[in-house]
Write an enzyme that holds these catalytic residues in place. Structure first.
Site, mmCIF file in Angstrom:
data_model
loop_
_atom_site.group_PDB
_atom_site.id
_atom_site.type_symbol
_atom_site.label_atom_id
_atom_site.label_comp_id
_atom_site.label_asym_id
_atom_site.label_seq_id
_atom_site.Cartn_x
_atom_site.Cartn_y
_atom_site.Cartn_z
ATOM 1 C CB ALA A 1 -3.054 3.678 0.211
ATOM 2 C CG LEU B 1 -2.132 -0.881 1.257
ATOM 3 C CD1 LEU B 1 -2.797 -0.854 2.632
ATOM 4 C CD2 LEU B 1 -3.142 -0.471 0.189
ATOM 5 C CG ASP B 2 1.306 3.674 -3.463
ATOM 6 O OD1 ASP B 2 2.322 2.961 -3.533
ATOM 7 O OD2 ASP B 2 0.552 3.906 -4.429
ATOM 8 N N PRO B 3 2.223 5.024 0.719
ATOM 9 C CG PRO B 3 4.350 5.907 1.153
ATOM 10 C CD PRO B 3 3.544 5.203 0.077
#
Length: 286
Positions: free
Chosen positions: A42, A38-40
């Site tokens: 998200a 998960l991207d930061p």
């Protein structure tokens, strides 16, 4: 309890590997890994495999994933999310598409672009490395399946939607495609993963809830996380066969994987072929 799964509700502002670092300090376990970055920016469900269960990550990663998404219209960033620099702006859509048409068109998608800022390797180099150098390599589209898609709200300024998508689908690209369908540009402003396969965010714990004294109470067994896969409950005789790597007779269609349980303990992952189960991952020795 060094083998199992931790379901974490990742907060905004930290990377998926930051979660791993924090959990290693809390649990004292070095051998762990997550099952889908998960991207930061998200939030949401991150399934962390502990101990020998790291060998099962591939099966969880293959599951479809469910996201709650918000996207704004009228601009584009280099990353496709709010952490990037605005690279282009345009007018907001004057007329919005029929929601049913939008849903049907989205469900018909077969491929989507891969974002320039992604970890996909192009000629041995990450795409985001090219992007940071100002280069634009030829990145092929990725095949995707949008299993489910619903719209919570749609206006001239943006869209809120929920989707269940196949492995490897970039939601930033999906939001940009939706914006283009609406005649404008778009940026994913909020992204929350709420399910992976049969595992729901409702089962997850926050990092702040866990400490050295209570983390074991949050560990989930394989049966709870690996829902949806075929399984076989073995007898005592079969247990001996599995332990020694011998196949066992279990009628059924050819398939892989089949999870083999001894009571509630997952001891192997097998392939069924010609009515027999052949062990592919043997956990009974570990």
């Amino acid at each position: 309890m060094s083998n199992g799964f931790l379901l974490i509700d990742k907060p905004e502002g930290i990377s998926s590997f930051d979660v791993i670092r924090k959990l290693r300090k809390i649990t004292g376990i070095r051998k762990m890994g997550h099952t889908g970055t998960l991207d930061p920016f998200a939030t949401g469900l991150l399934i962390v495999c502990l101990g020998k269960y790291t060998r099962l990550a591939q099966f969880i990663e293959a599951h479809s994933k469910v996201y709650q998404v918000s996207a704004s219209f009228g601009s584009k960033t280099d990353t496709g999310d709010p952490t990037g620099q605005v690279t282009e702006t345009t007018e907001l859509p004057v007329a919005l598409p029929n929601i049913s048409d939008l849903i049907n068109s989205t469900l018909s998608l077969q491929s989507l672009a891969i974002p320039a800022y992604s970890a996909v390797k192009i000629n041995g180099k990450r795409a985001y490395q090219y992007a940071r150098e100002g280069k634009e390599p030829d990145i092929p589209d990725r095949e995707v399946t949008i299993h489910e898609f619903s719209v919570d709200s749609l206006s001239q300024t943006g869209i809120d939607y929920i989707c269940r998508v196949s492995k490897g689908t970039y939601i930033r690209s999906l939001s940009q495609w939706i914006a283009a369908y609406c005649g404008t540009l778009g940026v994913t402003t909020s992204l929350r993963r709420i399910a992976i396969g049969g595992a729901s965010i409702d089962l997850a714990s926050s990092i702040e809830q866990l400490d050295q004294d209570n983390w074991t109470t949050a560990v989930k067994p394989a049966k709870e996380v690996l829902q949806g896969f075929s399984n076989h409950q073995i007898s005592l005789d079969e247990l001996t066969d599995i332990y020694h790597g011998r196949s066992i007779a279990v009628p059924g269609d050819d398939e892989y994987p089949v999870m083999i349980y001894n009571d509630d303990s997952l001891i192997a992952v097998a392939e069924r072929r010609d009515g027999r189960l052949y062990t592919r991952i043997n956990l009974s020795h570990e």
